[in-house]
Every structure is written in structure tokens, then in C-alpha cells.
Design a protein around this motif. Structure first.
Motif, PDB file in Angstrom:
ATOM      1  N   THR A 181      -0.450  -4.465  -9.446  1.00  0.00           N
ATOM      2  CA  THR A 181       0.529  -3.395  -9.641  1.00  0.00           C
ATOM      3  C   THR A 181       1.917  -3.745  -9.110  1.00  0.00           C
ATOM      4  O   THR A 181       2.886  -3.050  -9.424  1.00  0.00           O
ATOM      5  CB  THR A 181       0.052  -2.094  -8.968  1.00  0.00           C
ATOM      6  N   SER A 193       1.643   3.919  -7.327  1.00  0.00           N
ATOM      7  CA  SER A 193       0.375   3.788  -8.045  1.00  0.00           C
ATOM      8  C   SER A 193      -0.668   3.057  -7.212  1.00  0.00           C
ATOM      9  O   SER A 193      -1.864   3.348  -7.300  1.00  0.00           O
ATOM     10  CB  SER A 193       0.606   3.051  -9.371  1.00  0.00           C
ATOM     11  N   THR A 194      -0.234   2.119  -6.392  1.00  0.00           N
ATOM     12  CA  THR A 194      -1.166   1.385  -5.530  1.00  0.00           C
ATOM     13  C   THR A 194      -1.791   2.326  -4.510  1.00  0.00           C
ATOM     14  O   THR A 194      -3.020   2.351  -4.323  1.00  0.00           O
ATOM     15  CB  THR A 194      -0.441   0.239  -4.800  1.00  0.00           C
TER      16      THR A 194
END
Length: 480
Positions: A181, A193-194
Motif C-alpha cells: 500500500t 488504508s494500511t
């Protein structure tokens, strides 16, 4: 489930009633190895992902100061709770203790998402770290008690290695997610998002202990029931801490090894990985670091479970650790003299300087898994009693966390990299040197279960002196 009438001599030096193993899906579910695998996935989803975030250096943030202070809070509360966590585990039971322990990891990783969204929420990250320390102290006490109680003597190295491999898959998968990501991320900070992916995985980890078997229903592969510690009064549990040191003072010689077992992370993660590499390089390093830990734990297990005598295996494991410590730290010294705080943080995966340093980082992963696996193995070589093991694991995690809290604070106040590096090297060597006489005097070729009991109680729960109880039993046997 039926019982055989006969008793069989166990490899631990005591007579044990043999039980028939379950068959079918129940046999698989209640098998000790299945429970160890489930335990591994609990730690995969919790501590494994915690390690993945921290292994990126600075918790994936551009400025590592907040992460360092959060780790101080985590390991400070961990040290306080960890000292008595073995007693709490004996009181609540391993399943309940494990369940409570999983709760803090989701909150902790969520705090980093909050920091990405609200850059001035550093205090929340530190508070989440403190809560995590309480939860982690409970989780690791339950984990240590179960992991050391389920296997037979011949299986201990294998079971520890299997657990360690699954646990470190959390770091591998987490680092792979971070690498994927953030491969083209030039901001220097891990993206939202991680953190969201990690939050989902840690939430799944909260559910796994609910699905695990009651340890009382598990039968070891040699047909013996798992030894479940009594659930006595709190007074007896606190006395057990004192009696452990009084009756087995050689455990004190393992304390430097316990203290050092998380010390080296600070220099490796913040002062080497984060200080030298950009985000893409840090992510790949972290992925390889946790992958190497799987192979390191499996490799050392072959030695610790070999056909050599137990004492020979103990000394061989000790020697392997000492050799690897000097190989890695002599190598690292020649890199450390080339930079000072805060470090360039500019080595990318395509940079020619990356190759040598990433191979060193891989060896650090081997060293970590070998150190932790050997430490657990040594505790198991000293005792097979689940109650005593829970207390020893409490000592282990408490001292481990006290050391970590101190070194993370030293990093937060900008102690020179070289000072932290030398302290890491010296403490690793010292931990092994202190452990050597304990191995020589305390590790035997078999464990006598008859001598494992810390304290005994009468039917009313009153504490009895173990030596006096033994004398009374001998007198009763002689007059019978």
C-alpha cells in the motif's frame, strides 16, 4: 473419554494416568497442536501486527518521537501488570486472560489512524499505548502458560517454533500490506488504508480465544492431561511469586536475559531501519525481518529438539546465540560509525547501499527469534508445572517490558545512536553470560515433577509449607 487403569512413567519423571485420545473432529480440535496453532493466530492478529507497525520504524510515522513515547507507556504498564499477570492468569484461567489481552491491540493501531487524520492527537496514541500494555501483560502470561503446558518434553522446541512461526506471520503479512500500500508513497508516513486493514485484522483476533478449547479438556500426545494450576486465593498467588524466588533462586540468573529480550528492538527499528531507509525500504526491510524470524525459530527448534541430551542442547543453543550476536554486531558497528541522529532516511531499495544493510537486518530477525525461542525453552527445561511456568513467564514479560520502557525513553530523548547500539550489544552478551551458570547447575536431563509444586493448600485453602507437607507424606507412607 475413558481412562486406562494402569499408570505410566512419564518422560518428566513422574507417574501419570494415561487417557485415551479423542477421535474424529473432536480429536483434531482438542489436540494440543491445534490449540497451539489457534494460539499462534491470536498472537498473529494482535502482537504480530503490533510488531509490523513498530517494525516500520516510528509506527509508520515520519517523526518517531510519538511512537517512542507510546512504547514507553506500553512497556511501563506492561512491566507493572506483567509481574503479577501469571497470578491473574491462574485466577481467571488462561482462556479468559487471553481474551481480555486481545482487546488493546485494535485500539492501539486505531490511535495511529487517528494521528494520521488529526496530527495533534499524539496524547491519544500514548494513552492507547498505556492501555495496550495492560492488555499485553495479560495476553502473554496466558500464552506462555499454555504454550509450555501443552507439549511433552520432546515436543517443546517444535511447539514453540510452530507458535513463533505463526505469530511472526503477523509481522510478515502486516509488513507485506504496508509494502504494497505504500510502495509508491513518497510522503514518509504510512497511509490510512494500511492502518484500516490492521484494525480489521486485530478485531478478528479478538474473536479467536472464544473458539479455543478449555485447557482442562486437552490431552497431551503422551496421553497425560494438561496440568492445570489451582485457582487459590490471591494471598497464595502473591506468596507463589516469593516462593518461586526463594525455592528456585537460580531463576535470578535468567533475569538479565529476560531484561534484554526487547531492548534490541529500539535500535534495530528506530535507529537503524527508520534512520537509514525511506518508507519503501523500511517496509521491505520489515517484511524480510519478520520472514527471517520464522526460519530462525524453526532452525533453532531442530537444535533444541535434537537427539542430544537436554544439557547438550541447552549449551548448544547458548553457543549459537553468542556466535550470532558477535557476527551481527561487529557487522553493524561498521555501519553505525557512518551516521548520527537523526539519520539520513534516504536509502531506497534501488540504492547500492541497500544490499549489505538489508542482509544484516535479516540476520537481526534470525537473532530475535532464536533468542525468544531459547528463552522459552530454558524456562520449560527448568519446570513443567503450569502454575510455576505462569509465574516465570510473568517475571519474563515484566522484566522484558521494564527494559523496553527504559530504552524507548532513551530513544525518545534523543540519546546518541552509538550509545544505544553499544548498550544493546553489551546487554545481549551479558544476558548469556549470566544464564550460563544457571544452565550448568539447573538444567537437568529430565524434570522431576514431584519437586515442581510451589505451595500446597489444605482443603480449606490454607497455605502449607511444601517441605513440611513432604515430611508428613513420607511419615504417613512409612507407617502405612
Amino acid at each position: 473419554m475413558s481412562f486406562h487403569d494402569e499408570k505410566a512413567g512419564s518422560e518428566d519423571g513422574a507417574e501419570a494416568v494415561m487417557h485415551e485420545q479423542r477421535t474424529g473432529w473432536k480429536g483434531t480440535y482438542y489436540h494440543p497442536l491445534t490449540q497451539i496453532v489457534m494460539l499462534g493466530f491470536v498472537c498473529f492478529m494482535g502482537p504480530g501486527l503490533f510488531n509490523a507497525v513498530n517494525g516500520l520504524g516510528g509506527g509508520g510515522q515520519l517523526d518517531p518521537t510519538t511512537s517512542a513515547n507510546a512504547n514507553v507507556a506500553t512497556y511501563s504498564t506492561f512491566a507493572a501488570v506483567g509481574f503479577f499477570a501469571g497470578s491473574i492468569n491462574n485466577k481467571l484461567g488462561s482462556k479468559m486472560t487471553l481474551q481480555i489481552g486481545t482487546l488493546g491491540y485494535c485500539l492501539y493501531i486505531g490511535s495511529y489512524l487517528s494521528l494520521n487524520i488529526h496530527p495533534h492527537s499524539g496524547a491519544f496514541v500514548v494513552a492507547a499505548g498505556a492501555i495496550l500494555g495492560i492488555c499485553a501483560g495479560l495476553l502473554w502470561a496466558a500464552q506462555g502458560s499454555l504454550m509450555l503446558a501443552y507439549p511433552t518434553e520432546a515436543e517443546k522446541g517444535k511447539y514453540i517454533a510452530i507458535f513463533w512461526a505463526i505469530f511472526n506471520l503477523g509481522g510478515v503479512v502486516g509488513s507485506a500490506v504496508a509494502l504494497g500500500t505504500n510502495f509508491n508513497n513518497t510522503a514518509g508516513t504510512v497511509g490510512n488504508s494500511t492502518y484500516i486493514a490492521f484494525i480489521v485484522l486485530t478485531a478478528i483476533g479478538i474473536c479467536i480465544p472464544m473458539l479455543m478449547a478449555d485447557p482442562k479438556k486437552v490431552i497431551r500426545s503422551d496421553g497425560a492431561k494438561v496440568i492445570i494450576p489451582l485457582h487459590p486465593s490471591w494471598k497464595t498467588q502473591f506468596l507463589g511469586l516469593w516462593v518461586t524466588l526463594k525455592t528456585d533462586p537460580m531463576i535470578l540468573l535468567l533475569f538479565p536475559m529476560f531484561f534484554t529480550s526487547n531492548w534490541f528492538y529500539t535500535w534495530q527499528w528506530n535507529d537503524f531501519n527508520a534512520a537509514l531507509f525511506d518508507l519503501r525500504g523500511r517496509s521491505l526491510n520489515s517484511f524480510l525481518y519478520w520472514t527471517s524470524q520464522i526460519f530462525g525459530s524453526i532452525g533453532i527448534s531442530f537444535l533444541l529438539d535434537s537427539k542430544l541430551s537436554r544439557r547438550a542442547r541447552a549449551f548448544s543453543g547458548w553457543a549459537a546465540l553468542m556466535i550470532l550476536i558477535f557476527i551481527t554486531h561487529i557487522w553493524a558497528y561498521f555501519y553505525q560509525i557512518q551516521y548520527v541522529r537523526p539519520g539520513p532516511s534516504d536509502i531506497d531499495i534501488h540504492n547500492k547501499r541497500f544490499i549489505g544493510r538489508v542482509f544484516l537486518y535479516i540476520l537481526f530477525g534470525f537473532l530475535d527469534s532464536m533468542w525468544q525461542t531459547t528463552t522459552y525453552w530454558l524456562m520449560g527445561a527448568i519446570s513443567n508445572d503450569a502454575g510455576k511456568l505462569a509465574i516465570m513467564v510473568g517475571f519474563y514479560k515484566s522484566l522484558q517490558s521494564a527494559g523496553a520502557a527504559g530504552v524507548w525513553r532513551a530513544d525518545a530523548v534523543k540519546t546518541p545512536f552509538m550509545n544505544l547500539f553499544i548498550s544493546t550489544w553489551v546487554l545481549l552478551v551479558s544476558g548469556l553470560l549470566f544464564a550460563l551458570p544457571m544452565i550448568h547447575l539447573r538444567v537437568k536431563n529430565h524434570t522431576d515433577l514431584a519437586d515442581e509444586t510451589l505451595v500446597r493448600m489444605d482443603s480449606k485453602g490454607h497455605i502449607r509449607d511444601v517441605e513440611q507437607v513432604k515430611k508428613e507424606e513420607q511419615l504417613a507412607a512409612a507407617t502405612a
